[in-house]
Design a protein around this motif. Sequence first.
Motif, mmCIF file in Angstrom:
data_model
loop_
_atom_site.group_PDB
_atom_site.id
_atom_site.type_symbol
_atom_site.label_atom_id
_atom_site.label_comp_id
_atom_site.label_asym_id
_atom_site.label_seq_id
_atom_site.Cartn_x
_atom_site.Cartn_y
_atom_site.Cartn_z
ATOM 1 N N LEU A 1 0.791 -1.236 0.000
ATOM 2 C CA LEU A 1 0.000 0.000 0.000
ATOM 3 C C LEU A 1 0.825 1.289 0.000
ATOM 4 O O LEU A 1 0.391 2.300 -0.535
ATOM 5 N N LYS A 2 2.003 1.269 0.587
ATOM 6 C CA LYS A 2 2.801 2.496 0.693
ATOM 7 C C LYS A 2 3.287 3.026 -0.657
ATOM 8 O O LYS A 2 3.194 4.241 -0.893
ATOM 9 N N PRO A 3 3.797 2.192 -1.569
ATOM 10 C CA PRO A 3 4.293 2.737 -2.844
ATOM 11 C C PRO A 3 3.239 3.499 -3.644
ATOM 12 O O PRO A 3 3.564 4.437 -4.362
ATOM 13 N N ARG A 4 1.978 3.107 -3.499
ATOM 14 C CA ARG A 4 0.890 3.787 -4.213
ATOM 15 C C ARG A 4 0.277 4.917 -3.392
ATOM 16 O O ARG A 4 -0.706 5.523 -3.800
ATOM 17 N N ARG A 5 0.869 5.167 -2.220
ATOM 18 C CA ARG A 5 0.394 6.226 -1.322
ATOM 19 C C ARG A 5 -1.074 6.045 -0.925
ATOM 20 O O ARG A 5 -1.844 7.000 -0.876
ATOM 21 N N VAL A 6 -1.407 4.806 -0.616
ATOM 22 C CA VAL A 6 -2.755 4.474 -0.145
ATOM 23 C C VAL A 6 -2.799 4.563 1.379
ATOM 24 O O VAL A 6 -3.683 5.188 1.956
ATOM 25 N N ALA A 7 -1.824 3.907 2.024
ATOM 26 C CA ALA A 7 -1.769 3.860 3.488
ATOM 27 C C ALA A 7 -0.377 3.430 3.899
ATOM 28 O O ALA A 7 0.418 2.962 3.075
ATOM 29 N N ARG A 8 -0.123 3.586 5.181
ATOM 30 C CA ARG A 8 1.172 3.198 5.732
ATOM 31 C C ARG A 8 0.941 2.555 7.092
ATOM 32 O O ARG A 8 0.104 3.025 7.872
ATOM 33 N N ALA A 9 1.695 1.489 7.377
ATOM 34 C CA ALA A 9 1.631 0.816 8.675
ATOM 35 C C ALA A 9 2.745 1.342 9.572
ATOM 36 O O ALA A 9 3.874 1.505 9.128
ATOM 37 N N PHE A 10 2.399 1.601 10.821
ATOM 38 C CA PHE A 10 3.349 2.066 11.826
ATOM 39 C C PHE A 10 3.307 1.090 12.998
ATOM 40 O O PHE A 10 2.230 0.788 13.513
ATOM 41 N N SER A 11 4.466 0.635 13.442
ATOM 42 C CA SER A 11 4.550 -0.238 14.617
ATOM 43 C C SER A 11 4.737 0.603 15.868
ATOM 44 O O SER A 11 5.538 1.537 15.879
ATOM 45 N N GLU A 12 3.983 0.242 16.917
ATOM 46 C CA GLU A 12 4.147 0.878 18.230
ATOM 47 C C GLU A 12 4.104 2.401 18.156
ATOM 48 O O GLU A 12 4.935 3.085 18.739
ATOM 49 N N LEU A 13 3.140 2.938 17.444
ATOM 50 C CA LEU A 13 2.988 4.385 17.283
ATOM 51 C C LEU A 13 1.988 4.930 18.304
ATOM 52 O O LEU A 13 0.862 4.433 18.391
ATOM 53 N N ARG A 14 2.392 5.945 19.040
ATOM 54 C CA ARG A 14 1.472 6.572 19.994
ATOM 55 C C ARG A 14 0.418 7.365 19.241
ATOM 56 O O ARG A 14 0.731 8.236 18.434
ATOM 57 N N CYS A 15 -0.845 7.049 19.509
ATOM 58 C CA CYS A 15 -1.988 7.764 18.935
ATOM 59 C C CYS A 15 -2.784 8.339 20.098
ATOM 60 O O CYS A 15 -3.182 7.611 21.005
ATOM 61 N N THR A 16 -3.017 9.649 20.063
ATOM 62 C CA THR A 16 -3.702 10.324 21.156
ATOM 63 C C THR A 16 -4.983 10.941 20.614
ATOM 64 O O THR A 16 -4.939 11.822 19.758
ATOM 65 N N PHE A 17 -6.113 10.437 21.107
ATOM 66 C CA PHE A 17 -7.414 10.903 20.639
ATOM 67 C C PHE A 17 -8.486 10.437 21.615
ATOM 68 O O PHE A 17 -8.288 9.469 22.348
ATOM 69 N N GLY A 18 -9.584 11.136 21.632
ATOM 70 C CA GLY A 18 -10.716 10.722 22.462
ATOM 71 C C GLY A 18 -10.395 10.584 23.938
ATOM 72 O O GLY A 18 -10.977 9.747 24.612
ATOM 73 N N GLY A 19 -9.455 11.393 24.446
ATOM 74 C CA GLY A 19 -9.128 11.355 25.863
ATOM 75 C C GLY A 19 -8.172 10.245 26.267
ATOM 76 O O GLY A 19 -7.911 10.059 27.446
#
Length: 187
Positions: A56-74
């Motif tokens: 998916l990344k070469p076509r700029r569709v999506a990218r996977a991230f390992s152990e990425l901090r996501c902060t949302f919804g409290g």
Amino acid sequence: MVQTPSRSITLEEFLKLPETKPANEYINGQIIQKPMPQGKHSTIQTEFSTTVNVILKPRRVARAFSELRCTFGGRSIVPDVSVITWERIPRDANGEIANIFPIYPDWTIEILSPDQSQTKATKNILHCLNHGTQMGWLIDPDEQTVFVYLPQQKLEVFDKPEQKLPVPTFANELNLSVASVFGWLSE
């Protein structure tokens, strides 16, 4: 799962604390440390991220991230793998990937470790789904089972090797089965 006993703190206070290994998460005013990944967990996490990024990344569709901090919804959580569609990836002033991700993943993947709470992992997936995530997977290496969560739908269980695993629509090019995911453990 290690829960740090302490007074409740705010999300803002938590985000000022130094990062730890393994990562701490902020859930309902409490700091909860994730378990250290073991062999099966790490193998599936690495292979899954690589597979998503090769397709998916070469076509700029999506990218996977390992152990990425996501902060949302409290909450401030660290899914094992966060897949984010290309146009939603936070960028800095230089157009590079930002360090801070104040967003939910489009697809969240949790991989159980032997000493990890399935309930906590499920609650994080449901939190993501309640804030915009399109799909969540909970992968159980010991049972060779993938639990698939969709917003406002019933849980689906995939435990037969030939079963094709559902993916979000943006990832339709991925052709993953139960056998292919757990086959990574034998390679």
